[in-house]
Every structure is written in structure tokens, then in C-alpha cells.
Scaffold this motif. Structure first.
Motif, PDB file in Angstrom:
ATOM      1  N   LEU A  91       0.851  -1.183   0.000  1.00 59.49           N
ATOM      2  CA  LEU A  91       0.000   0.000   0.000  1.00 59.49           C
ATOM      3  C   LEU A  91       0.887   1.233   0.000  1.00 59.49           C
ATOM      4  CD1 LEU A  91      -1.837  -1.772   2.675  1.00 59.49           C
ATOM      5  CD2 LEU A  91      -3.334  -0.340   1.337  1.00 59.49           C
ATOM      6  N   SER A  92       0.567   2.211  -0.819  1.00 59.42           N
ATOM      7  CA  SER A  92       1.367   3.424  -0.839  1.00 59.42           C
ATOM      8  C   SER A  92       0.470   4.629  -1.100  1.00 59.42           C
ATOM      9  CB  SER A  92       2.454   3.335  -1.909  1.00 59.42           C
ATOM     10  OG  SER A  92       3.389   4.397  -1.764  1.00 59.42           O
ATOM     11  N   ALA A 150      -3.074  12.320   5.317  1.00 57.03           N
ATOM     12  CA  ALA A 150      -3.938  12.420   6.498  1.00 57.03           C
ATOM     13  C   ALA A 150      -5.336  11.889   6.214  1.00 57.03           C
ATOM     14  CB  ALA A 150      -4.009  13.876   6.967  1.00 57.03           C
ATOM     15  N   ASP A 151      -5.833  12.108   5.007  1.00 60.08           N
ATOM     16  CA  ASP A 151      -7.147  11.577   4.630  1.00 60.08           C
ATOM     17  C   ASP A 151      -7.088  10.065   4.444  1.00 60.08           C
ATOM     18  OD1 ASP A 151      -8.261  14.143   4.605  1.00 60.08           O
ATOM     19  OD2 ASP A 151      -7.711  14.463   2.507  1.00 60.08           O
ATOM     20  N   TRP A 152      -6.067   9.593   3.748  1.00 62.21           N
ATOM     21  CA  TRP A 152      -6.030   8.186   3.370  1.00 62.21           C
ATOM     22  C   TRP A 152      -5.746   7.254   4.545  1.00 62.21           C
ATOM     23  CZ3 TRP A 152      -8.206   5.660  -0.264  1.00 62.21           C
ATOM     24  CH2 TRP A 152      -8.476   6.265  -1.485  1.00 62.21           C
ATOM     25  N   LEU A 153      -4.961   7.684   5.514  1.00 61.19           N
ATOM     26  CA  LEU A 153      -4.684   6.788   6.639  1.00 61.19           C
ATOM     27  C   LEU A 153      -5.951   6.470   7.420  1.00 61.19           C
ATOM     28  CD1 LEU A 153      -1.231   8.045   7.974  1.00 61.19           C
ATOM     29  CD2 LEU A 153      -1.734   5.912   6.758  1.00 61.19           C
ATOM     30  N   ARG A 154      -6.938   7.367   7.383  1.00 67.10           N
ATOM     31  CA  ARG A 154      -8.225   7.088   8.037  1.00 67.10           C
ATOM     32  C   ARG A 154      -9.091   6.163   7.202  1.00 67.10           C
ATOM     33  NH1 ARG A 154      -8.013  12.824   9.116  1.00 67.10           N
ATOM     34  NH2 ARG A 154      -9.372  13.185   7.329  1.00 67.10           N
ATOM     35  N   GLU A 155      -8.773   6.047   5.932  1.00 59.87           N
ATOM     36  CA  GLU A 155      -9.642   5.329   5.005  1.00 59.87           C
ATOM     37  C   GLU A 155      -9.194   3.900   4.707  1.00 59.87           C
ATOM     38  OE1 GLU A 155     -12.456   6.153   3.554  1.00 59.87           O
ATOM     39  OE2 GLU A 155     -12.643   8.190   4.323  1.00 59.87           O
ATOM     40  N   LEU A 156      -7.958   3.557   4.989  1.00 59.98           N
ATOM     41  CA  LEU A 156      -7.453   2.245   4.618  1.00 59.98           C
ATOM     42  C   LEU A 156      -7.998   1.169   5.548  1.00 59.98           C
ATOM     43  CD1 LEU A 156      -3.733   3.165   3.844  1.00 59.98           C
ATOM     44  CD2 LEU A 156      -5.614   2.848   2.217  1.00 59.98           C
ATOM     45  N   VAL A 157      -8.358   0.040   4.976  1.00 59.18           N
ATOM     46  CA  VAL A 157      -8.835  -1.111   5.745  1.00 59.18           C
ATOM     47  C   VAL A 157      -7.820  -2.223   5.512  1.00 59.18           C
ATOM     48  CG1 VAL A 157     -10.724  -2.712   6.163  1.00 59.18           C
ATOM     49  CG2 VAL A 157     -11.219  -0.381   5.381  1.00 59.18           C
ATOM     50  N   GLU A 611     -11.847   2.380  -0.134  1.00 65.53           N
ATOM     51  CA  GLU A 611     -11.717   3.151   1.090  1.00 65.53           C
ATOM     52  C   GLU A 611     -12.907   2.919   2.020  1.00 65.53           C
ATOM     53  OE1 GLU A 611     -12.386   6.399  -2.137  1.00 65.53           O
ATOM     54  OE2 GLU A 611     -11.619   4.351  -2.055  1.00 65.53           O
ATOM     55  N   ALA A 612     -12.679   3.145   3.314  1.00 68.77           N
ATOM     56  CA  ALA A 612     -13.661   2.795   4.335  1.00 68.77           C
ATOM     57  C   ALA A 612     -14.999   3.479   4.128  1.00 68.77           C
ATOM     58  CB  ALA A 612     -13.104   3.125   5.723  1.00 68.77           C
ATOM     59  N   THR A 613     -14.995   4.763   3.731  1.00 69.67           N
ATOM     60  CA  THR A 613     -16.283   5.445   3.565  1.00 69.67           C
ATOM     61  C   THR A 613     -17.059   4.879   2.382  1.00 69.67           C
ATOM     62  OG1 THR A 613     -15.088   7.190   2.362  1.00 69.67           O
ATOM     63  CG2 THR A 613     -15.629   7.611   4.660  1.00 69.67           C
ATOM     64  N   LEU A 614     -16.375   4.434   1.326  1.00 68.11           N
ATOM     65  CA  LEU A 614     -17.086   3.793   0.221  1.00 68.11           C
ATOM     66  C   LEU A 614     -17.509   2.386   0.590  1.00 68.11           C
ATOM     67  CD1 LEU A 614     -15.304   4.925  -3.072  1.00 68.11           C
ATOM     68  CD2 LEU A 614     -17.344   5.846  -1.959  1.00 68.11           C
ATOM     69  N   LEU A 615     -16.720   1.720   1.409  1.00 65.03           N
ATOM     70  CA  LEU A 615     -17.130   0.403   1.890  1.00 65.03           C
ATOM     71  C   LEU A 615     -18.418   0.526   2.701  1.00 65.03           C
ATOM     72  CD1 LEU A 615     -16.048  -2.488   1.660  1.00 65.03           C
ATOM     73  CD2 LEU A 615     -14.883  -2.146   3.844  1.00 65.03           C
ATOM     74  N   ASP A 616     -18.543   1.596   3.470  1.00 60.29           N
ATOM     75  CA  ASP A 616     -19.770   1.817   4.236  1.00 60.29           C
ATOM     76  C   ASP A 616     -20.991   1.957   3.328  1.00 60.29           C
ATOM     77  OD1 ASP A 616     -18.618   1.699   6.743  1.00 60.29           O
ATOM     78  OD2 ASP A 616     -18.388   3.862   6.947  1.00 60.29           O
ATOM     79  N   VAL A 617     -20.834   2.610   2.172  1.00 59.42           N
ATOM     80  CA  VAL A 617     -22.017   2.875   1.350  1.00 59.42           C
ATOM     81  C   VAL A 617     -22.435   1.664   0.520  1.00 59.42           C
ATOM     82  CG1 VAL A 617     -21.514   5.339   1.231  1.00 59.42           C
ATOM     83  CG2 VAL A 617     -20.781   3.861  -0.633  1.00 59.42           C
ATOM     84  N   VAL A 618     -21.578   0.638   0.397  1.00 60.38           N
ATOM     85  CA  VAL A 618     -21.992  -0.576  -0.312  1.00 60.38           C
ATOM     86  C   VAL A 618     -22.193  -1.758   0.646  1.00 60.38           C
ATOM     87  CG1 VAL A 618     -20.871   0.122  -2.450  1.00 60.38           C
ATOM     88  CG2 VAL A 618     -19.595  -1.279  -0.821  1.00 60.38           C
ATOM     89  N   ASP A 619     -21.792  -1.606   1.892  1.00 58.94           N
ATOM     90  CA  ASP A 619     -21.919  -2.659   2.898  1.00 58.94           C
ATOM     91  C   ASP A 619     -23.394  -3.013   3.103  1.00 58.94           C
ATOM     92  OD1 ASP A 619     -21.893  -4.248   5.208  1.00 58.94           O
ATOM     93  OD2 ASP A 619     -20.450  -2.979   6.257  1.00 58.94           O
TER      94      ASP A 619
END
Length: 635
Positions: A91-92, A150-157, A611-619
Motif C-alpha cells: 500500500l502506498s 492524512a485523509d487516506w490513513l483514516r480510510e485504509l482497511v 476506502e472505508a467510507t465507500l465500503l460503508d455505502v456498499v456494505d
């Protein structure tokens, strides 16, 4: 996650030994060389390759991709190690990625030319997405997150085994080394994770220590006398959301119910992750229902606000383009671009302004006036159009068969019920006999999944769609057209158009009235009536669609105990070993590859390519969360 347009790096190559970032006024790597630095600091500082030996998967997270030298050095070390891990996931994150031309220039004389050329060839369109690039048949996977760290570290699963803390010097780019970011690293850290960096700046070492790392100094790469190494050993382990737990002990086998696009991609993705799959279908051959249509489209979506729907569609379209490209030689279809007509008003100037504001590159989508769109289409068009260079059409029936090559198919079998059996699941037929059993079941059988789950209250519906296939002497469009309906030229003067959109209509027979409706829709699309030659033929299928027009995937929610936090999907408890992938609507070809890969990663514990927020919308658990929020709001 709020996305911003990606601004490519501005690179000064005048010093061939040390390219300079014009944005940060710093070199990309030491004059000693990028590869020696990668091997000494990042591989050596994380105990690699020794630590990945004997592992099924090893996950690395890098905080600044730069020119990709750390990735290339790590890939080469993996290739040369006879005891290497089964899969290397890298991951980068990069806020200012190089353009493809600059990346090619940076590696024009690379000692790792084969890998560098493969990276340049796979380099994605620079959109604010998590781009999944596979090498070595998927054994080496690069997940490239374009945007702010800063945005992406909150989003990675993900569960990360080693961190490469790279980036321009703290004095030049302090945001990259903010102490709050180290806490985000800790959230992602696997037990005994390690970290390494070339910098020994006190704020960096203090930030790692406060986040739960044991920090030490080690000999640096000359001329630097020292570097930072660290090991994750927190006083307490941060709690993770139940539905996002990862594991290094994935299931060995799985049953996939349904052999349409959803099931075929799910089985294909799981098999690539090392899970032995059996697919069960009520028909004798794959793709016998709606996936049996002769052709279907794949392309992205542009919306003014670039909300979750547009971002998921863009991520899915980019993923589908990469996933389908290797199959186009063996499966009927074309990937030469697609035109989506835009007659809503505002003209091409407004469309181009929208693309400029969103920062979407021409490699992904272009706004064309009617004349330019007509030139591409080879037929006159009456409105401007979005042009998706990576879009196209493919035969879904042939695609499902190609994806299921080598995967056992238990058919025809109607799964009447599912039964837990110890830590496994059994699929039962109408007589109660066991068809097959496995540790995991994926329900990819559209509306029938609800019956097997005892009809949960999900806002989904079954939509009838009739297509029309005609022969004509009229000029056919060179590219597939979409908008109010679609038109696909299949060759030999054949044109496919449709499809009707009839919720909860159960009529299985082809209707003449629906042919007329499809022809009228085709005339509006082309701006002229098409005269068929001979008899019209058609086919009826049913799409399964959610009310929010997004797919439904993930672990199936469990019976909920009292006082359970449900306001976000990630907190909803799940039924062990039971998953679903359904409600692909009319976008199955575009959505299924990414949705299936995300599901396979969820099941096996791999980093999820979404990303986590998109995972939330399809979960699938989003329906539970919405109901809980409505209930709380009513009290």
C-alpha cells in the motif's frame, strides 16, 4: 472522504543522480542512489526479506510513493527470495504522483528495467482513488492511494506488517510527519509490526513512541550516520470495528451460490486469493439468466458533486478496465471507448468546466461537443457526450464462462436452504440433501438471496428488462452509446438496444410493445429512427437493484443483541461465514470486479481495495444502520 483533484508532481530532472521536487524543494532520494536507500533503510530496517518468509501474505504500507523506487526494490527482493511469502501487498499513498511520462523518464535507465516497465505500463489515470495494480499474476499487488496522507490513513482497511515512513524532509513537508498520523499507523498495525525511516527527527521518534512503537536508532545509509527503526508494542491494543476485523488465517474453501456475473467474479476473486471454490447454480450452465444477454456496457459516471455514488462508480470503472483488459482477446467485446450522451442542457462548456473543477483527467473521461462525439461514433449525434476511453462492451455470458474456468460448478441444483454445521455451512436441495459444504458461503444469486436469508427488510427490488436485437442497413455506431437506453453494434449489421425498466414485472415472455419502446428509445438516442430488417428478436431478464442504486455486499448482519451500537455499518455484528454480493442492477459488468475483489479481501483478511467510507455505502449492513438511525431520531 472528500476528494480533491490530483495535482501531478513537478519534477526537475536536470540532476540525473537526484531528481528534485519543485513543489517541496527537496530531492526524491539520496545521491547514494534510490535502490541502495530502499534496501538499507526500508527493507533492512524492517527485517526484510526474513520477516515475510513462510507467510501466506505480507502487507507493507508506505507513506510516500514518490517515484516508486521503494516498491520496485521490494518487488525485486521478493522475486529473488526463494522462501518469499505467497503474496506481497504494497500500500502506498501519494499526494502528487508523477505523470506516466515522468515516471518513464525517472526509470529510463533503471537496473530493475523489467519491473519499472511493468509499473509504467500499469500506471493509472491520476484520479483521487485507491488504485489496485496487480503484478506477477496477483502475487504482487500495489494499492496506490492518490491524495493526502492524512485523509487516506483514516480510510485504509488493512492489517499492516511493515511501514515505510518516507517522504520529503520534515522541515520541507511537515504535514507528512504530523504526530496525529502516527496514531493512524497504530490503528493499522498488525501485532509485531515494524517501521523504518531515514529521518531521525525528534518529532518523528516521539510520534512513533506515543502511538505505541518501541523506537530505536540504527546505522544509516552513508552519508547519514543513523536512521529510525521501530516495533509496534502498545500498552493496549486499539479495538477495531467487528465487521472490519482482519485475520491471517483465511478460510480454505467457499461455496458461491449463483453463476451469473456476481457469482463468477466472486469465485474468481476468491480463487486468486487461494480459496478453493465451488459454484452452485440452478441452471446447467453459467450466465443463464440476465448475465446471458449477448452484450453489456462498462463505463464510469460523472456527477457535479463527486459524491459517494460517483466515486464508487469511478473506482469500479477503473478497476473493471484493468480486470477486463486481459480477457478481451478471448471474450467477445471491445474496449475502444464508450460515449454517454448528455442532452440535459448546459452544453459542452459546462461539462468541460465540471471536469476541470473535479480534476478528472482525459485518460479517464472527456467532454465532447456533438461534432466531436459524432466523429468518434461514426454516426450523427444530436448532443454532447461524455467519452470514456476505457469503456466498452463485452459478452457477459462468455465472460462468466471464462471466469469460471477451472472452478467446479455444481449444477443444476436449486439451493433450498442453508444450514450451519459446526464452523461450516451446508447448502441443501429441495429434499434436504447436502449439495456441498464449506467454511464460507457467498450468496450471489440476486433476489433469491433474500429467500435464503428469510427475507430481510432490505430496500431492494426486482426489475424486468427486455432487450431488442435487430438487423439493419443503417450505419451503425462505431462505439457503444449510452444515455436514455443504449446501442451496441455487434457486427454483421446487428444492433442491440434496450433495455426496458419495469419494476416488479414478472412477465417472462418477450413483448412486442417492449420492442417498440426500445426502438423509440433508440431513435431518441441516435436522433433518428432506425428501420429494422427482418424480424426483431429479444430476451427478458431481471435485474436486482437497491433503492440507493449501489451494490449490496459484505458479511450478512446477525441477530442484534440489545444496546449494540448500530449507527455505522462497520459496528453491526455479522453472521460468521455468511456473505452476500448482489443488487448489481444494470451495472453488473462495471461493478462486479471491484465488488468481488473487496468481498474476497474481506473474507481472507487482505487489504480491501476500497476506502472505508465507500465500503460503508456498499456494505449490506448500511440498511441496518439506517434503520437504527431513523429509530433513534424518532425517540
Amino acid at each position: 472522504m472528500k476528494t480533491e483533484a490530483i495535482r501531478p508532481a513537478r519534477i526537475d530532472f536536470s540532476d540525473g543522480a537526484a531528481p528534485v521536487s519543485m513543489d517541496f524543494g527537496d530531492v526524491y532520494h539520496t545521491r547514494t542512489g534510490a535502490l541502495p536507500q530502499a534496501r538499507h533503510v526500508f527493507l533492512g530496517g524492517n527485517g526484510l526479506p526474513e520477516r515475510w518468509r513462510g507467510r501466506r501474505r505480507f502487507v507493507i504500507l508506505e507513506t510516500g510513493f514518490g517515484l516508486g523506487n521503494n516498491f520496485l526494490a521490494t518487488w525485486q527482493a521478493w522475486r529473488e527470495d526463494v522462501q518469499r511469502c505467497g503474496q506481497l501487498v504494497f500500500l502506498s499513498i501519494e499526494k502528487h504522483p508523477p505523470t506516466r511520462d515522468d515516471l518513464r523518464r525517472a526509470h529510463a535507465h533503471s537496473p530493475l528495467q523489467a519491473q519499472a516497465d511493468a509499473l509504467v505500463s500499469a500506471w493509472p489515470a491520476l484520479t483521487p482513488n485507491l488504485h489496485s495494480l496487480d503484478f506477477e499474476g496477483g502475487q504482487v499487488r500495489l494499492l496506490l492511494a492518490l491524495g493526502d496522507v492524512a485523509d487516506w490513513l483514516r480510510e485504509l482497511v488493512a492489517s499492516v506488517d511493515a511501514f515505510y515512513l518516507d517522504g520529503f524532509a520534515p522541515a520541507k513537508n511537515p504535514a507528512m510527519w504530523d504526530r496525529r498520523l502516527f496514531k493512524a499507523l497504530a490503528r493499522l498495525a498488525a501485532p509485531e509490526a515494524t517501521a523504518a525511516s531515514w529521518t531521525i527527527a525528534r518529532p518523528v521518534r516521539d510520534g512513533l513512541h506515543e502511538a505505541g512503537f518501541v523506537v530505536n536508532l540504527a546505522p544509516g545509509l552513508p552519508p547519514k550516520p543513523e536512521m529510525t527503526v521501530a516495533r509496534y508494542a502498545p500498552a493496549f491494543t486499539p479495538r477495531r470495528a467487528p465487521s472490519r476485523l482482519t485475520t491471517h488465517d483465511p478460510p480454505t474453501d467457499a461455496l458461491v451460490v449463483g453463476a451469473g456475473l456476481a457469482g463468477a467474479w466472486a469465485a474468481h476473486a476468491l480463487a486468486r486469493e487461494g480459496v478453493a471454490c465451488t459454484v452452485i447454480d440452478r441452471h446447467a450452465s453459467p450466465g443463464a439468466e440476465t448475465s446471458g444477454n449477448p452484450a453489456g456496457l462498462f463505463h464510469g459516471v460523472v456527477t457535479p458533486d463527486d459524491g459517494a455514488h460517483a466515486r464508487f462508480n469511478r473506482a469500479a470503472a477503473l478497476f473493471a478496465q484493468r480486470a477486463l483488459a486481459p480477457l478481451m482477446d478471448s471474450v467477445p467485446g471491445r474496449m475502444e471507448g464508450l460515449l454517454r450522451l448528455h442532452p440535459e442542457g448546459g452544453g459542452v462548456a459546462a461539462m468541460q468546466a465540471q471536469l476541470a473543477r473535479l480534476g478528472l483527467p482525459a485518460e479517464h473521461v472527456q467532454a465532447l461537443d456533438a461534432a466531436a462525439a459524432s466523429t468518434l461514433a461514426g454516426v450523427p449525434l444530436g448532443s454532447p457526450a461524455w467519452f470514456y476511453p476505457g469503456g466498452g462492451w463485452i459478452s457477459p455470458a462468455a465472460l462468466t464462462q471464462a471466469l469460471l474456468q477451472g472452478i467446479p460448478l455444481a449444477a443444476p441444483h436449486q439451493v433450498q436452504a442453508l444450514r450451519p454445521h459446526g464452523l461450516r455451512w451446508q447448502a441443501l436441495d429441495e429434499r434436504g440433501h447436502v449439495i456441498a459444504e464449506a467454511a464460507v458461503v457467498v450468496l450471489a444469486n440476486a433476489a433469491d438471496a433474500l429467500r435464503l436469508l428469510d427475507h430481510p427488510a432490505w430496500p431492494v427490488q426486482r426489475i424486468r428488462g427486455q432487450i431488442t436485437l435487430l438487423h439493419t442497413d443503417a450505419p451503425l455506431p462505431r462505439l457503444p452509446l449510452a444515455g436514455a437506453g443504449y446501442a451496441i453494434a455487434l457486427g454483421q449489421e446487428r444492433l442491440l438496444c434496450g433495455a426496458t425498466n419495469q419494476p416488479e414485472d414478472a412477465e417472462p415472455l418477450v413483448r412486442e410493445a417492449d420492442h417498440r419502446s426500445n426502438l423509440a428509445q433508440l431513435a431518441r438516442l441516435l436522433g433518428t429512427e432506425i428501420t429494422p430488417r427482418g424480424e426483431l428478436t429479444g430476451r427478458v431478464g431481471w435485474r436486482f437493484s437497491a433503492g440507493d442504486r449501489l451494490p449490496v455486499l459484505g458479511p450478512v448482519p446477525a441477530t442484534l443483541p440489545e444496546n449494540t451500537r448500530l449507527d455505522q455499518p462497520r459496528f453491526v455484528p455479522r453472521r460468521p461465514g455468511l456473505y452476500t454480493l448482489t443488487a448489481l442492477g444494470s451495472r453488473g459488468i462495471t461493478w462486479a470486479p471491484l465488488a468481488a475483489q473487496a468481498l474476497a479481501a474481506w473474507i481472507t483478511g487482505a487489504p480491501i481495495p476500497l476506502e472505508a467510507t465507500l465500503l460503508d455505502v456498499v456494505d449490506v449492513a448500511r440498511f441496518t444502520s439506517r434503520a437504527a438511525r431513523r429509530s433513534a431520531g424518532g425517540r
